[in-house]
Motif scaffolding. Sequence first.
Motif: not given
Length: 184
Positions: A61-65, A75-82, A123-126
């Motif tokens: 719910a916000g402030d992931f960066t 890095d957050f996008a990569a982490w989510l996928q893990e 880039a985040f969406a991709a």
Amino acid sequence: REIKDAQIFQPPTAVFVADGREGVARLAPEGCVRFVCISDTHGRHRELTARLPKGDVLLHAGDFTMAGKMDEAMDFAAWLQELAFERKIVIAGNHDLSFDRSYGGGHGGGAEGGQEAEAVRTAFAAACQGDSAVVYLEDGEHLFQGIRVYGTPWQPEFGYWAFNLPRGEALRDKWRAGPEGGDV
């Protein structure tokens, strides 16, 4: 609000804080959906990985960066996928500067508006596109196993952060825009 027969709302029995304290979350009863809710990780999300309880839905719910920069968002996008959650719902926060299309800059050290911000969002969406479990909500709704989740990042104006609106009608309109009958 009327609770439907298919819905079971159980009061929380404990709050699990990911600060290293001992404790294990009990398994969710059969037929229930467990939401694991986090926020304000400010780029330190990887420190939580081993401490997150098992669940069906991760809701950030916000402030992931810390300031909406490209490396932070990627890095957050990569982490989510893990992560092994069936659904990973993300809502931006005031620190996620690049995700606010109306952000005009002014907060030193962060991503500014314009083309740089658009590049971060794109880039985040991709990066998340390959993982159908990741859902980004910005004034939008997502349905998961019959549970309606609505996400909006808007907050009362505070400094030079993102998703700021002055208190009053404009902010009230944003908050009231959520659909009737939402669950989360």
